[in-house]
Design an enzyme around this catalytic site. Sequence first.
Site, PDB file in Angstrom:
ATOM      1  CG  HIS A  97      -0.149  -0.085   2.509  1.00  0.00           C
ATOM      2  ND1 HIS A  97       0.538   0.985   3.024  1.00  0.00           N
ATOM      3  CD2 HIS A  97       0.095  -1.121   3.334  1.00  0.00           C
ATOM      4  CE1 HIS A  97       1.150   0.622   4.120  1.00  0.00           C
ATOM      5  NE2 HIS A  97       0.911  -0.672   4.335  1.00  0.00           N
ATOM      6  CG  ASP A 379       5.687  -4.024   6.008  1.00  0.00           C
ATOM      7  OD1 ASP A 379       4.641  -4.651   6.264  1.00  0.00           O
ATOM      8  OD2 ASP A 379       6.283  -3.336   6.849  1.00  0.00           O
TER       9      ASP A 379
END
Length: 480
Positions: A97, A379
């Site tokens: 994102h 991540d």
Amino acid sequence: MNKLKHLFMCLLAIGTVRHNLPCFVSVHLIPVSTPKNGMSSKSRKRIMPDPVTEPPVTDPVYEALLYCNIPSVAERSMEGHAPHHFKLVSVHVFIRHGDRYPLYVIPKTKRPEIDCTLVANRKPYHPKLEAFVSHMSKGSGASFESPLNSLPLYPNHPLCEMGELTQTGVVQHLQNGQLLRDIYLKKHKLLPNDWSADQLYLETTGKSRTLQSGLALLYGFLPDFDWKKIYFRHQPSALFCSGSCYCPVRNQYLEKEQRRQYLLRLKNSQLEKTYGEMAKIVDVPTKQLRAANPIDSMLCHFCHNVSFPCTRNGCVDMEHFKVIKTHQIEDERERREKKLYLGYSVLGAHPILNQTIGRMQRATEGRKEELFALYSAHDVTLSPVLSALGLSEARFPRFAARLIFELWQDREKPSEHSVRILYNGVDVTFHTSFCQDHHKRSPKPMCPLENLVRFVKRDMFVALGGSGTNYYDACHREEF
Ligand SMILES: *[C@@H]1O[C@H](CO)[C@@H](O)[C@H](O)[C@H]1NC(C)=O
Ligand SMILES: *[C@@H]1O[C@H](CO)[C@@H](O)[C@H](O)[C@H]1NC(C)=O
């Protein structure tokens, strides 16, 4: 001048000034010598540190700037590069994102005032921003698997909520989408003009920031798409392992990895001292401050040019930031050496890699479905995939990072298919475990799909050192 402000003025220069960056006197920015083996000499923002040209000491401030990924001028990228007799068959995009508001607050301080509404007169801006907002307001729940249908389709709070995507985050992914549009649609005609719903595969975790990032990228890629042709699936697991998530050995690796992290932290007296100082400033026990993961919040201040918080006891400052960031870099270095994270990654990434090769194999059989797959993630999704592929030198996924798998067909030998792997626009195919020494062994210019398939089906488990050569055995190994 306040150091952070000074830094920011310099920051603006990154996209425009190519050479001397007087602000970063001590920083090694651009390699002078020609990079070797497959790394593009054109890529200015390098993704893989080059052991030959990069000094052993990495600059924490420079690393933090890369992490912010502030949108600037259009970047160069290597996506879609192939010999002209190759035809693009399918593309699989994994994104992190975009820029988000912190997930944690620094105790007893005012949280940073960041506006998460989308407005034209604020930087960074993208020409499609207003059209994006207007298109999102026409979307309906029918395009989303539950519970995604209860999420807002774009950020909209005048004071960001925790973890909310910011305007920067939206712009980053509009840019990603537009870049992929120019390459994959305009140049390579991946999809026909009258593309159909089943040619896309869209999947996101259940956070508003991942859904909105996916939508922004999709809007940049297919402006004014027909809502009736869009369906976002919901992925409950950040590892995208749905259906195959149960893997006890993976959890054991993770526990050992966390133990390693903890021990490294204890050894770093400067880090402990810094947490102690910061705890004094905000007047809470050190333990409580550390648990509040202050670097997450500090990165938000840093990326948004907002000064670090102060109390009547003093201010959190750049020196604190540098110490914690340096420790993070040190931690990543040790993580690579100790290989516990690699074990976790191989098992964590197998299901999604397996799914991806399945999709690729169906495309090689001539099926015209799922030619463009988008996984909007975190991540903690991208990191294990990179590590499992053997890209351990790759930088930690920055905001709006993209990892792309391209599938190509040789028009001169239609039964032969090849793959390319790109991380933030850099071709890393020949850094992966499955194609590392390809050039030594084969005259073919591209990496054969079979290499990736063999790796995912079997060879990736070799890294674990056990006898298991499939996911189930490796996940349930006794001797570990
Ligand atoms: C950062 O903030 C300062 C004022 O607080 C301003 O002068 C400067 O232009 C800002 N930099 C950027 C890149 O927005
Ligand atoms: C891998 O994918 C195939 C289908 O392509 C599926 O049958 C198999 O169960 C998958 N294996 C794992 C471990 O996810």
